[in-house]
Scaffold this motif. Structure first.
Motif, PDB file in Angstrom:
ATOM      1  N   GLU A 196       0.824  -1.203   0.000  1.00 15.27           N
ATOM      2  CA  GLU A 196       0.000   0.000   0.000  1.00 15.27           C
ATOM      3  C   GLU A 196       0.862   1.259   0.000  1.00 15.27           C
ATOM      4  N   ASP A 197       2.050   1.164   0.595  1.00 18.85           N
ATOM      5  CA  ASP A 197       2.953   2.312   0.621  1.00 18.85           C
ATOM      6  C   ASP A 197       3.469   2.680  -0.769  1.00 18.85           C
ATOM      7  N   LEU A 198       3.354   1.751  -1.734  1.00 17.99           N
ATOM      8  CA  LEU A 198       3.834   2.005  -3.087  1.00 17.99           C
ATOM      9  C   LEU A 198       2.837   2.811  -3.911  1.00 17.99           C
ATOM     10  N   GLY A 199       1.636   3.005  -3.400  1.00 13.77           N
ATOM     11  CA  GLY A 199       0.671   3.872  -4.067  1.00 13.77           C
ATOM     12  C   GLY A 199      -0.381   3.123  -4.859  1.00 13.77           C
ATOM     13  N   GLN A 200      -1.530   3.774  -5.050  1.00 14.79           N
ATOM     14  CA  GLN A 200      -2.656   3.140  -5.727  1.00 14.79           C
ATOM     15  C   GLN A 200      -2.356   2.864  -7.194  1.00 14.79           C
ATOM     16  N   ASP A 201      -1.591   3.747  -7.853  1.00 16.65           N
ATOM     17  CA  ASP A 201      -1.258   3.512  -9.256  1.00 16.65           C
ATOM     18  C   ASP A 201      -0.493   2.198  -9.414  1.00 16.65           C
ATOM     19  N   TYR A 202       0.442   1.942  -8.496  1.00 16.21           N
ATOM     20  CA  TYR A 202       1.195   0.686  -8.534  1.00 16.21           C
ATOM     21  C   TYR A 202       0.256  -0.503  -8.330  1.00 16.21           C
ATOM     22  N   LEU A 203      -0.636  -0.398  -7.356  1.00 16.38           N
ATOM     23  CA  LEU A 203      -1.558  -1.505  -7.083  1.00 16.38           C
ATOM     24  C   LEU A 203      -2.447  -1.784  -8.288  1.00 16.38           C
ATOM     25  N   ASP A 204      -2.958  -0.732  -8.908  1.00 18.15           N
ATOM     26  CA  ASP A 204      -3.828  -0.910 -10.067  1.00 18.15           C
ATOM     27  C   ASP A 204      -3.068  -1.528 -11.233  1.00 18.15           C
ATOM     28  N   GLN A 205      -1.846  -1.082 -11.442  1.00 17.00           N
ATOM     29  CA  GLN A 205      -1.041  -1.615 -12.540  1.00 17.00           C
ATOM     30  C   GLN A 205      -0.735  -3.092 -12.313  1.00 17.00           C
ATOM     31  N   MET A 206      -0.413  -3.448 -11.077  1.00 13.44           N
ATOM     32  CA  MET A 206      -0.117  -4.845 -10.782  1.00 13.44           C
ATOM     33  C   MET A 206      -1.358  -5.712 -10.973  1.00 13.44           C
ATOM     34  N   ALA A 207      -2.516  -5.228 -10.561  1.00 14.42           N
ATOM     35  CA  ALA A 207      -3.748  -6.000 -10.725  1.00 14.42           C
ATOM     36  C   ALA A 207      -4.020  -6.273 -12.201  1.00 14.42           C
ATOM     37  N   ARG A 208      -3.705  -5.309 -13.063  1.00 16.27           N
ATOM     38  CA  ARG A 208      -3.932  -5.493 -14.502  1.00 16.27           C
ATOM     39  C   ARG A 208      -3.008  -6.550 -15.096  1.00 16.27           C
ATOM     40  N   SER A 209      -1.889  -6.844 -14.410  1.00 21.22           N
ATOM     41  CA  SER A 209      -0.943  -7.822 -14.941  1.00 21.22           C
ATOM     42  C   SER A 209      -1.215  -9.242 -14.444  1.00 21.22           C
TER      43      SER A 209
END
Length: 259
Positions: A196-209
């Protein structure tokens, strides 16, 4: 139907937060007596409160797994409180980022000391009690990063996680005559405080992969660890279970588009 593990003694290192907290929660919900282990006394107290409020049995001990003597004290505490140790979940780990050109010797030493040496020390400390149990189970939390994938900035982390798998394969042979199994769970991207500390953009990008289009939860890893701890998994040792929603499967981003 799996045999119940209710009443069994379980030690979970790195249990004050994240995946370790999730593992402890799964075992407590299954009726095990859980010793949660970590370096942060306040965070451990919060974990114990959460598990007991949910109806589980849990207590805590402060331990730095980098120190073999502290690991020995951890095992003695489990023996004193539970009368034995049936399951060790060697989960404690850190994942600071450092690129090769910037990595200092101390950075490498810290990661290897916690992730790799800490695993070995925890196993060594608990081994006599696990042997006495007659059904000892060790579950190591490794990662897809290192054994299967890579990520810039985490070469020391990846090396430590790959090293854990080298350790369990020989350990499995040495422990087999003691009726102790040792296996590893390899999480993909799991939603924890660290991610979560890496930011929502990172989380969203990872989910897409990820083919399942979502990140995992700590309970997903806890359920895998629980399986390895069952009687029914008694003929499995030295093995790895990837829990990543299919993250390592696509050969390219195009493959995901074709879904």
């Amino acid at each position: 139907m799996f045999t119940s593990i209710a009443g069994r003694s379980v030690v979970v290192t790195g249990a004050s937060r994240g995946i370790g907290r999730g593992i402890a929660g799964v075992f407590a919900a299954a009726g095990a007596r859980v010793l949660v282990v970590g370096r942060d006394e306040d965070a451990l107290a919060s974990t114990v409160a959460e598990l007991t409020q949910a109806g589980g049995e849990a207590s805590a001990v402060v331990c730095d797994v980098r120190d073999r003597e502290q690991c020995d004290e951890m095992a003695r505490t489990a023996l004193a409180r539970h009368g034995g140790i049936d399951v060790l979940c060697a989960n404690a780990g850190i994942f600071p980022s450092a690129r090769l050109e910037d990595m200092k010797p101390a950075d490498l030493d810290e990661v290897l000391a916690t992730n790799l040496k800490g695993t070995v020390f925890s196993v060594q400390a608990c081994l006599p009690a696990l042997t006495e149990s007659g059904r000892g189970r060790i579950v190591v939390t490794s990662s897809i990063t290192g054994p299967i994938t890579g990520y810039p900035g985490w070469s020391h982390y990846g090396a430590s996680k790959a090293g854990q798998l080298g350790f369990i394969r020989t350990a499995a042979m040495e422990l087999a005559p003691r009726a102790v199994t040792i296996n590893a769970v390899l999480p993909g991207n799991i939603v924890t405080e660290g991610l979560e500390d890496l930011g929502q953009d990172y989380l969203d990008q990872m989910a897409r992969s990820i083919p399942q289009r979502r990140l995992g939860t700590p309970a997903d890893i806890g359920n895998a660890a629980l399986f390895f701890a069952t009687e029914e998994a008694g003929y499995i040792t030295g093995q790895c279970l990837v829990v990543d929603g299919g993250q390592v499967l696509p050969e390219s981003l195009m493959a995901l588009d074709e879904m």
